[in-house]
Enzyme design. Structure first.
Site, mmCIF file in Angstrom:
data_model
loop_
_atom_site.group_PDB
_atom_site.id
_atom_site.type_symbol
_atom_site.label_atom_id
_atom_site.label_comp_id
_atom_site.label_asym_id
_atom_site.label_seq_id
_atom_site.Cartn_x
_atom_site.Cartn_y
_atom_site.Cartn_z
ATOM 1 N N LYS A 1 0.188 8.911 -2.054
ATOM 2 C CA LYS A 1 -0.222 8.755 -0.654
ATOM 3 C C LYS A 1 0.115 10.062 0.073
ATOM 4 C CE LYS A 1 0.071 5.711 3.356
ATOM 5 N NZ LYS A 1 0.274 6.795 4.357
ATOM 6 N N LYS B 1 -5.015 0.495 -5.584
ATOM 7 C CA LYS B 1 -6.342 -0.027 -5.259
ATOM 8 C C LYS B 1 -6.884 -0.786 -6.470
ATOM 9 C CE LYS B 1 -7.356 4.079 -2.466
ATOM 10 N NZ LYS B 1 -8.260 5.246 -2.294
ATOM 11 N N GLU C 1 -2.620 6.330 -7.013
ATOM 12 C CA GLU C 1 -2.596 7.742 -6.631
ATOM 13 C C GLU C 1 -1.509 7.981 -5.594
ATOM 14 O OE1 GLU C 1 -6.339 7.280 -3.521
ATOM 15 O OE2 GLU C 1 -6.654 7.202 -5.676
ATOM 16 N N GLU D 1 -7.870 13.628 3.053
ATOM 17 C CA GLU D 1 -6.681 14.057 3.787
ATOM 18 C C GLU D 1 -6.617 15.583 3.855
ATOM 19 O OE1 GLU D 1 -2.876 11.970 5.132
ATOM 20 O OE2 GLU D 1 -4.794 11.261 4.366
ATOM 21 N N ARG E 1 -9.327 10.452 11.920
ATOM 22 C CA ARG E 1 -9.402 8.987 11.917
ATOM 23 C C ARG E 1 -9.181 8.418 13.317
ATOM 24 N NH1 ARG E 1 -5.519 6.272 7.766
ATOM 25 N NH2 ARG E 1 -3.968 7.144 9.175
#
Length: 211
Positions: A30, A205, A28, A88, A51
């Site tokens: 970033k 991933k 995917e 995000e 975060r």
């Protein structure tokens, strides 16, 4: 990275897993935004934080409640009592341009880039200011509570998040082996300028969650 480095990464993954054949990867874009964590208790959004340093973040729950891309209550019943959704917050390029146009009209300082605009908007002390900013959200994973979902792959997880009402990257794929990783990198590279938001790379991933 050079192609040889990607191939070496895939080799390390296969060696570490003692995989007999090619490994499938979820891939995917970033996102170039601000990473946040959303906590849902019994399907209800109760806490949201940046975060931060990876251990301690800044709580911005009231501001996150103003984002249309963040459901305040999860639909259905296929969620655990506690689930942490990670994603995000960002600003689309067109929305960023419109925001800066309004800043100019008002004689106010313009924002340097979409990421800074998103981060500054999310950290406002007054959530009404945040509500007036064109912020978007994309989910890309889970933290606490993820094991209780009983899913086999990251691709299934993304589908589940989407079914709960979270926006997820339309450009996500599942690919096989180093050739798939490199092919996706080239694909996103060719599309990068036309994407509606800024990215700073791609994410690979291992698709199987038990791996």
């Amino acid at each position: 990275f050079a192609p040889a480095e990607v191939e070496a990464f895939d080799q390390r993954v296969r060696d570490g897993l003692e995989a007999a054949g090619a490994v499938d990867y979820a891939v995917e874009p970033k996102f170039d935004g601000l990473a946040i964590s959303l906590t849902y208790e019994n399907g209800v959004f109760t806490c949201g934080a940046t975060r931060g340093d990876g251990t301690t973040g800044e709580e911005v729950t009231p501001n996150l409640r103003t984002l249309r891309g963040i459901p305040l209550r999860l639909p259905g019943r296929d969620w655990p009592a506690l689930i942490e959704v990670r994603g995000e917050v960002l600003m689309f390029r067109a929305d960023f341009a419109a925001l800066n146009a309004r800043q100019r009209e008002r004689g106010e300082k313009e924002f340097a880039n979409p990421r800074n605009a998103a981060a500054g908007s999310l950290r406002q002390l007054d959530s009404r200011v945040t509500a007036g900013r064109p912020l978007s959200f994309f989910a890309y994973g889970v933290g606490a509570g993820g094991d209780a979902l009983g899913l086999r792959t990251h691709a299934q997880l993304m589908d589940r998040l989407n079914a709960w009402g979270f926006p997820v990257a339309e450009e996500r794929r599942t690919v096989s082996g180093a050739a798939g990783l490199l092919g996706y990198f080239d694909e996103i590279g060719s599309k990068r300028a036309a994407l509606p938001y800024d990215i700073d790379g791609v994410v690979y991933k291992v698709n199987r969650l038990d791996w």
